[in-house]
Enzyme design. Structure first.
Site, PDB file in Angstrom:
ATOM      1  N   LYS A  23      -5.945  -7.975  29.488  1.00  0.00           N
ATOM      2  CA  LYS A  23      -5.239  -9.262  29.412  1.00  0.00           C
ATOM      3  C   LYS A  23      -3.748  -9.080  29.145  1.00  0.00           C
ATOM      4  CE  LYS A  23      -9.141 -12.204  28.358  1.00  0.00           C
ATOM      5  NZ  LYS A  23      -9.775 -13.156  27.448  1.00  0.00           N
ATOM      6  N   ARG A  46      -7.513   1.105  21.188  1.00  0.00           N
ATOM      7  CA  ARG A  46      -8.494   2.115  20.789  1.00  0.00           C
ATOM      8  C   ARG A  46      -9.506   1.485  19.824  1.00  0.00           C
ATOM      9  NH1 ARG A  46      -8.413   0.976  16.172  1.00  0.00           N
ATOM     10  NH2 ARG A  46      -7.100   1.632  14.455  1.00  0.00           N
ATOM     11  N   LYS A  56     -11.542   4.625   5.340  1.00  0.00           N
ATOM     12  CA  LYS A  56     -10.950   3.374   4.881  1.00  0.00           C
ATOM     13  C   LYS A  56     -11.886   2.658   3.904  1.00  0.00           C
ATOM     14  CE  LYS A  56      -7.808   0.093   6.732  1.00  0.00           C
ATOM     15  NZ  LYS A  56      -7.033  -0.127   7.942  1.00  0.00           N
ATOM     16  N   ASP A  73      -9.312  -3.466  11.520  1.00  0.00           N
ATOM     17  CA  ASP A  73      -8.740  -2.801  12.698  1.00  0.00           C
ATOM     18  C   ASP A  73      -9.724  -1.885  13.408  1.00  0.00           C
ATOM     19  OD1 ASP A  73      -8.773  -0.959  10.645  1.00  0.00           O
ATOM     20  OD2 ASP A  73      -6.931   0.046  11.276  1.00  0.00           O
ATOM     21  N   ARG A 106       1.025  -9.976   9.388  1.00  0.00           N
ATOM     22  CA  ARG A 106       1.680  -9.121   8.390  1.00  0.00           C
ATOM     23  C   ARG A 106       2.985  -8.612   8.978  1.00  0.00           C
ATOM     24  NH1 ARG A 106      -3.768  -6.042   7.426  1.00  0.00           N
ATOM     25  NH2 ARG A 106      -4.903  -7.760   6.467  1.00  0.00           N
ATOM     26  N   GLU A 140      -7.015  -5.966  15.448  1.00  0.00           N
ATOM     27  CA  GLU A 140      -5.663  -5.897  14.893  1.00  0.00           C
ATOM     28  C   GLU A 140      -4.686  -5.566  16.014  1.00  0.00           C
ATOM     29  OE1 GLU A 140      -4.018  -3.768  11.025  1.00  0.00           O
ATOM     30  OE2 GLU A 140      -3.931  -2.405  12.733  1.00  0.00           O
ATOM     31  N   ILE A 154       5.016   9.925  14.621  1.00  0.00           N
ATOM     32  CA  ILE A 154       5.340  11.206  13.963  1.00  0.00           C
ATOM     33  C   ILE A 154       4.823  11.189  12.519  1.00  0.00           C
ATOM     34  CG2 ILE A 154       7.261  12.723  13.203  1.00  0.00           C
ATOM     35  CD1 ILE A 154       7.132  12.549  16.249  1.00  0.00           C
ATOM     36  N   HIS A 156       2.452   9.421  11.225  1.00  0.00           N
ATOM     37  CA  HIS A 156       0.992   9.422  11.202  1.00  0.00           C
ATOM     38  C   HIS A 156       0.467  10.860  11.356  1.00  0.00           C
ATOM     39  CE1 HIS A 156      -3.129   8.449  12.460  1.00  0.00           C
ATOM     40  NE2 HIS A 156      -2.945   7.316  11.796  1.00  0.00           N
TER      41      HIS A 156
HETATM   42  P1  0O2 Z   1      -5.190   4.492  11.765  1.00  0.00           P
HETATM   43  O1  0O2 Z   1      -5.473   5.943  11.828  1.00  0.00           O
HETATM   44  O2  0O2 Z   1      -3.908   4.141  12.447  1.00  0.00           O
HETATM   45  O3  0O2 Z   1      -6.328   3.661  12.212  1.00  0.00           O
HETATM   46  P2  0O2 Z   1      -3.396   0.091   4.265  1.00  0.00           P
HETATM   47  O4  0O2 Z   1      -4.149  -0.362   3.056  1.00  0.00           O
HETATM   48  O5  0O2 Z   1      -1.915  -0.145   4.181  1.00  0.00           O
HETATM   49  O6  0O2 Z   1      -3.720   1.514   4.675  1.00  0.00           O
HETATM   50  P3  0O2 Z   1      -4.495  -2.201   5.664  1.00  0.00           P
HETATM   51  O7  0O2 Z   1      -4.309  -3.012   4.439  1.00  0.00           O
HETATM   52  O8  0O2 Z   1      -5.855  -2.113   6.249  1.00  0.00           O
HETATM   53  O9  0O2 Z   1      -3.898  -0.719   5.509  1.00  0.00           O
HETATM   54  O10 0O2 Z   1      -3.670  -2.858   6.785  1.00  0.00           O
HETATM   55  P4  0O2 Z   1      -2.216  -2.561   7.257  1.00  0.00           P
HETATM   56  O11 0O2 Z   1      -1.322  -2.258   6.124  1.00  0.00           O
HETATM   57  O12 0O2 Z   1      -1.881  -3.724   8.108  1.00  0.00           O
HETATM   58  O13 0O2 Z   1      -2.354  -1.213   8.103  1.00  0.00           O
HETATM   59  C1  0O2 Z   1      -3.277  -0.963   9.080  1.00  0.00           C
HETATM   60  C2  0O2 Z   1      -2.763   0.045  10.072  1.00  0.00           C
HETATM   61  O14 0O2 Z   1      -1.323  -0.025  10.164  1.00  0.00           O
HETATM   62  C3  0O2 Z   1      -3.018   1.478   9.697  1.00  0.00           C
HETATM   63  O15 0O2 Z   1      -4.317   1.843  10.047  1.00  0.00           O
HETATM   64  C4  0O2 Z   1      -1.966   2.212  10.520  1.00  0.00           C
HETATM   65  O16 0O2 Z   1      -2.325   2.245  11.883  1.00  0.00           O
HETATM   66  C5  0O2 Z   1      -0.791   1.279  10.365  1.00  0.00           C
HETATM   67  N1  0O2 Z   1      -0.012   1.670   9.190  1.00  0.00           N
HETATM   68  C6  0O2 Z   1       0.063   1.028   8.020  1.00  0.00           C
HETATM   69  N2  0O2 Z   1       0.886   1.664   7.169  1.00  0.00           N
HETATM   70  C7  0O2 Z   1       1.343   2.761   7.807  1.00  0.00           C
HETATM   71  C8  0O2 Z   1       2.247   3.825   7.454  1.00  0.00           C
HETATM   72  O17 0O2 Z   1       2.796   3.896   6.353  1.00  0.00           O
HETATM   73  N3  0O2 Z   1       2.457   4.776   8.406  1.00  0.00           N
HETATM   74  C9  0O2 Z   1       1.883   4.745   9.641  1.00  0.00           C
HETATM   75  N4  0O2 Z   1       2.182   5.722  10.498  1.00  0.00           N
HETATM   76  N5  0O2 Z   1       1.029   3.754   9.992  1.00  0.00           N
HETATM   77  C10 0O2 Z   1       0.759   2.781   9.103  1.00  0.00           C
HETATM   78  P5  0O2 Z   1      -5.040   3.047   9.284  1.00  0.00           P
HETATM   79  O18 0O2 Z   1      -6.459   2.679   9.109  1.00  0.00           O
HETATM   80  O19 0O2 Z   1      -4.285   3.405   8.049  1.00  0.00           O
HETATM   81  O20 0O2 Z   1      -4.922   4.260  10.218  1.00  0.00           O
END
Ligand code: 0O2
Length: 273
Positions: A23, A46, A56, A73, A106, A140, A154, A156
């Site tokens: 979409k 993904r 998580k 997510d 957010r 998400e 980078i 991550h």
């Molecule tokens: P992945 O491997 O990408 O799936 P949090 O408690 O902050 O970890 P929350 O509350 O579930 O996460 O939601 P938020 O803050 O909206 O963040 C969700 C996703 O945003 C993360 O998924 C990351 O993809 C990205 N993200 C958030 N904070 C950071 C950061 O500091 N650095 C990077 N590179 N990405 C971030 P996951 O599950 O952490 O990881």
């Protein structure tokens, strides 16, 4: 949990990611077809891996039965924009759609995370059709600029390498790099108009050339080889001039020629019938 069960749970998310990606890609195509600048530059999606879901859940003390509501997510879509200004436009597009219901927003762009992470997240409910009927699942959507994406990709990888304990000296470098991305995005915004104009005229030129080539292609069946050779030579000559107005004029003339041949061909057929 049994592996088979994971597959069953994640399957609807696979469908959602596929549908949402199609979409959003179609939105890019719609802009292109209408000769409009697209605030969306690139879309990827993904489904979260089982190990990432489990990590998580452990970190946030989420129970198995709460997983689908609290791990928001599992289905993840990433939309990359060229400019910070485009992000708002994408959020508006999402909000205006009848097939996506916004649960939460957010804004980590106005409120950058301590890590330096910047991105705009929109959590949506999205309906999918299954054998058991309609189901609304969460996805998400991360919306960010090319610069923000560069930084977070980078960072991550470094988080992964250092198992979330990035050494201080690298952290400091990352903070500096995050600041540099803010400056870069700001600089790019100041030339946004110029870049958009350049990209628009490139799109217009591409579609003009493609129209002209189509018309010439259709003439293969209608006109004689010598005439066609002349038309082709004229096209290459005008193309070399690099003048959009000349190309447009040529397109109009070509349309008239094509129309003439079509009329002749209909007449010809009419006589034979
Ligand atoms: P992945 O491997 O990408 O799936 P949090 O408690 O902050 O970890 P929350 O509350 O579930 O996460 O939601 P938020 O803050 O909206 O963040 C969700 C996703 O945003 C993360 O998924 C990351 O993809 C990205 N993200 C958030 N904070 C950071 C950061 O500091 N650095 C990077 N590179 N990405 C971030 P996951 O599950 O952490 O990881």
């Amino acid at each position: 949990m049994e592996i088979q069960l994971w597959k069953k749970i994640l399957d609807p998310y696979e469908l959602a990611v596929k549908e949402l990606t199609v979409k959003f890609e179609h939105l890019i195509e719609e802009h292109r077809l209408q000769g409009l600048y697209s605030p969306l530059e690139q879309v990827t999606g993904r489904v979260k891996s089982v190990s990432s879901i489990l990590n998580k859940m452990r970190k946030k003390k989420i129970l198995m039965e709460e997983m689908e509501e609290k791990v928001e997510d599992i289905a993840g879509i990433r939309i990359i924009c060229q400019f910070v200004e485009d992000i708002k436009k994408v959020v508006e597009i999402i909000k205006s759609r009848s097939d996506m219901e916004v649960k939460e927003e957010r804004d980590y762009i106005t409120n950058m995370k301590d890590s330096g992470y910047r991105s705009y997240h929109v959590i949506i409910y999205y309906p999918i059709e299954t054998l058991e009927g309609t189901r609304k699942i969460q996805a998400e959507i991360q919306i960010r600029t090319l610069g923000m994406n560069f930084w977070s990709t980078i960072e991550h990888s470094l988080q992964y390498k250092y198992e979330k304990n990035i050494p201080d000296h690298i952290r400091r470098r990352l903070t500096k790099a995050a600041d540099a991305i803010i400056v870069l995005d700001r600089e790019m915004s100041t030339v946004r108009g110029e870049i958009m104009d350049a990209q628009n005229s490139l799109l217009i030129q591409e579609s003009l050339v493609s129209d002209i080539l189509n018309t010439i292609h259709n003439l293969y069946h209608l006109s004689n080889k010598r005439e066609l050779g002349k038309i082709q030579d004229e096209f290459y000559r005008i193309y070399e001039l690099n003048d959009m107005e000349e190309l447009k004029r040529f397109q109009r003339e070509l349309d008239i020629i094509a129309e003439g041949y079509r009329a002749q061909s209909v007449e010809h057929k009419g006589i034979h019938h």
